[in-house]
Design a protein around this motif. Structure first.
Motif, PDB file in Angstrom:
ATOM      1  N   GLY A  40       0.794  -1.227   0.000  1.00  0.00           N
ATOM      2  CA  GLY A  40       0.000   0.000   0.000  1.00  0.00           C
ATOM      3  C   GLY A  40       0.818   1.264   0.000  1.00  0.00           C
ATOM      4  N   ASP A  41       0.384   2.244   0.788  1.00  0.00           N
ATOM      5  CA  ASP A  41       0.918   3.605   0.844  1.00  0.00           C
ATOM      6  C   ASP A  41       2.445   3.607   0.880  1.00  0.00           C
ATOM      7  N   LEU A  42       3.057   4.113  -0.207  1.00  0.00           N
ATOM      8  CA  LEU A  42       4.515   4.089  -0.323  1.00  0.00           C
ATOM      9  C   LEU A  42       5.189   5.200   0.480  1.00  0.00           C
ATOM     10  N   SER A  43       4.461   6.261   0.794  1.00  0.00           N
ATOM     11  CA  SER A  43       5.083   7.383   1.497  1.00  0.00           C
ATOM     12  C   SER A  43       5.525   7.020   2.909  1.00  0.00           C
ATOM     13  N   GLU A  44       4.866   6.054   3.516  1.00  0.00           N
ATOM     14  CA  GLU A  44       5.230   5.644   4.881  1.00  0.00           C
ATOM     15  C   GLU A  44       5.710   4.199   4.942  1.00  0.00           C
ATOM     16  N   ASN A  45       6.121   3.678   3.808  1.00  0.00           N
ATOM     17  CA  ASN A  45       6.504   2.275   3.714  1.00  0.00           C
ATOM     18  C   ASN A  45       8.035   2.160   3.810  1.00  0.00           C
ATOM     19  N   ALA A  46       8.538   1.877   5.014  1.00  0.00           N
ATOM     20  CA  ALA A  46       9.985   1.778   5.243  1.00  0.00           C
ATOM     21  C   ALA A  46      10.606   0.638   4.442  1.00  0.00           C
ATOM     22  N   GLU A  47       9.877  -0.441   4.270  1.00  0.00           N
ATOM     23  CA  GLU A  47      10.371  -1.592   3.505  1.00  0.00           C
ATOM     24  C   GLU A  47      10.623  -1.184   2.047  1.00  0.00           C
ATOM     25  N   TYR A  48       9.703  -0.413   1.495  1.00  0.00           N
ATOM     26  CA  TYR A  48       9.831   0.057   0.117  1.00  0.00           C
ATOM     27  C   TYR A  48      11.045   0.979  -0.021  1.00  0.00           C
ATOM     28  N   HIS A  49      11.180   1.931   0.902  1.00  0.00           N
ATOM     29  CA  HIS A  49      12.287   2.876   0.841  1.00  0.00           C
ATOM     30  C   HIS A  49      13.639   2.182   1.015  1.00  0.00           C
ATOM     31  N   ALA A  50      13.697   1.184   1.878  1.00  0.00           N
ATOM     32  CA  ALA A  50      14.940   0.425   2.069  1.00  0.00           C
ATOM     33  C   ALA A  50      15.292  -0.339   0.794  1.00  0.00           C
ATOM     34  N   ALA A  51      14.292  -0.934   0.158  1.00  0.00           N
ATOM     35  CA  ALA A  51      14.534  -1.688  -1.071  1.00  0.00           C
ATOM     36  C   ALA A  51      14.979  -0.754  -2.202  1.00  0.00           C
ATOM     37  N   LYS A  52      14.387   0.443  -2.284  1.00  0.00           N
ATOM     38  CA  LYS A  52      14.789   1.407  -3.312  1.00  0.00           C
ATOM     39  C   LYS A  52      16.221   1.899  -3.064  1.00  0.00           C
ATOM     40  N   GLU A  53      16.565   2.080  -1.798  1.00  0.00           N
ATOM     41  CA  GLU A  53      17.921   2.490  -1.451  1.00  0.00           C
ATOM     42  C   GLU A  53      18.917   1.405  -1.848  1.00  0.00           C
ATOM     43  N   ARG A  54      18.556   0.157  -1.564  1.00  0.00           N
ATOM     44  CA  ARG A  54      19.416  -0.978  -1.931  1.00  0.00           C
ATOM     45  C   ARG A  54      19.572  -1.045  -3.449  1.00  0.00           C
ATOM     46  N   GLN A  55      18.465  -0.824  -4.164  1.00  0.00           N
ATOM     47  CA  GLN A  55      18.519  -0.846  -5.622  1.00  0.00           C
ATOM     48  C   GLN A  55      19.467   0.242  -6.138  1.00  0.00           C
ATOM     49  N   SER A  56      19.406   1.406  -5.554  1.00  0.00           N
ATOM     50  CA  SER A  56      20.279   2.511  -5.949  1.00  0.00           C
ATOM     51  C   SER A  56      21.748   2.144  -5.712  1.00  0.00           C
ATOM     52  N   PHE A  57      22.027   1.530  -4.559  1.00  0.00           N
ATOM     53  CA  PHE A  57      23.391   1.098  -4.260  1.00  0.00           C
ATOM     54  C   PHE A  57      23.868   0.071  -5.284  1.00  0.00           C
ATOM     55  N   ILE A  58      23.037  -0.922  -5.577  1.00  0.00           N
ATOM     56  CA  ILE A  58      23.409  -1.990  -6.515  1.00  0.00           C
ATOM     57  C   ILE A  58      23.689  -1.412  -7.902  1.00  0.00           C
ATOM     58  N   GLU A  59      22.814  -0.540  -8.381  1.00  0.00           N
ATOM     59  CA  GLU A  59      23.018   0.034  -9.710  1.00  0.00           C
ATOM     60  C   GLU A  59      24.290   0.883  -9.750  1.00  0.00           C
ATOM     61  N   GLY A  60      24.559   1.608  -8.671  1.00  0.00           N
ATOM     62  CA  GLY A  60      25.786   2.396  -8.605  1.00  0.00           C
ATOM     63  C   GLY A  60      27.020   1.523  -8.621  1.00  0.00           C
ATOM     64  N   ARG A  61      26.969   0.432  -7.869  1.00  0.00           N
ATOM     65  CA  ARG A  61      28.113  -0.491  -7.806  1.00  0.00           C
ATOM     66  C   ARG A  61      28.319  -1.176  -9.155  1.00  0.00           C
ATOM     67  N   ILE A  62      27.237  -1.536  -9.838  1.00  0.00           N
ATOM     68  CA  ILE A  62      27.345  -2.146 -11.168  1.00  0.00           C
ATOM     69  C   ILE A  62      28.053  -1.177 -12.114  1.00  0.00           C
ATOM     70  N   GLY A  63      27.668   0.091 -12.066  1.00  0.00           N
ATOM     71  CA  GLY A  63      28.316   1.091 -12.918  1.00  0.00           C
ATOM     72  C   GLY A  63      29.778   1.278 -12.579  1.00  0.00           C
ATOM     73  N   GLU A  64      30.078   1.318 -11.284  1.00  0.00           N
ATOM     74  CA  GLU A  64      31.457   1.496 -10.827  1.00  0.00           C
ATOM     75  C   GLU A  64      32.341   0.325 -11.266  1.00  0.00           C
ATOM     76  N   ILE A  65      31.851  -0.896 -11.063  1.00  0.00           N
ATOM     77  CA  ILE A  65      32.636  -2.078 -11.450  1.00  0.00           C
ATOM     78  C   ILE A  65      32.790  -2.139 -12.964  1.00  0.00           C
ATOM     79  N   GLY A  66      31.725  -1.821 -13.690  1.00  0.00           N
ATOM     80  CA  GLY A  66      31.801  -1.818 -15.154  1.00  0.00           C
ATOM     81  C   GLY A  66      32.866  -0.861 -15.654  1.00  0.00           C
ATOM     82  N   TYR A  67      32.931   0.326 -15.043  1.00  0.00           N
ATOM     83  CA  TYR A  67      33.949   1.307 -15.407  1.00  0.00           C
ATOM     84  C   TYR A  67      35.346   0.760 -15.119  1.00  0.00           C
ATOM     85  N   LYS A  68      35.518   0.193 -13.930  1.00  0.00           N
ATOM     86  CA  LYS A  68      36.837  -0.322 -13.545  1.00  0.00           C
ATOM     87  C   LYS A  68      37.281  -1.458 -14.454  1.00  0.00           C
TER      88      LYS A  68
END
Length: 155
Positions: A40-68
């Motif tokens: 439901g309501d995403l504005s107060e959904n800590a699980e959703y925000h944690a998963a989005k944060e994790r996704q952001s970290f993973i995508e950043g790391r994929i880009g960093e490793i790809g560059y290296k």
């Protein structure tokens, strides 16, 4: 284009990490986001925000490793000349204060692990050792004061 020095083992480890991020971590995170959305309501959904944060970290790391990996200059430690300390050198040094001998391998930042005797080429000690020969002293400024190491041998 910047070349990033890395050992063969470090290159292989980065490739494995990239594969894991793409095939395991990314799909798991996408599923976690879908599950959190279903609550439901995403504005107060800590699980959703944690998963989005994790996704952001993973995508950043994929880009960093790809560059290296794309800019990697793979160096085989077995082919490194033993005349002076350089990237991928194994060096035996003596801390002149404690008279303790320690063996280090000079590696890239991603490979550094002091517990395995691998120090980063960009670390204070790594920078102090580069270009030195057996018998030379490497002096570095540490938080606890000046430290002096003598290069005993390049292995």
């Amino acid at each position: 284009m910047e070349q990033i020095p890395i050992t063969k083992q470090g290159f292989t480890a980065l490739k494995k990490e990239l594969e894991k991020l793409k095939t395991i971590d990314r799909p798991e995170t996408i599923k976690a986001i879908e599950t959190a959305r279903a609550h439901g309501d995403l504005s107060e959904n800590a699980e959703y925000h944690a998963a989005k944060e994790r996704q952001s970290f993973i995508e950043g790391r994929i880009g960093e490793i790809g560059y290296k990996l794309g800019n990697a200059k793979v160096i085989d430690p077995e082919t490194v000349s033993k005349d002076v300390v350089r990237f991928a050198s194994k060096v035996l040094v003596e801390n002149l204060d404690s008279e303790q001998e320690v063996e280090y391998m000079i590696v890239g930042a991603d490979e550094a692990d002091i517990n395995q005797g691998k120090i980063s080429v960009s670390s204070p000690l790594g920078r102090a050792l580069i270009g030195k020969q057996p018998g030379d002293e490497a002096v570095l400024q540490a938080p606890g004061g000046k430290r002096v190491y003598e290069i005993i041998d390049i292995l």
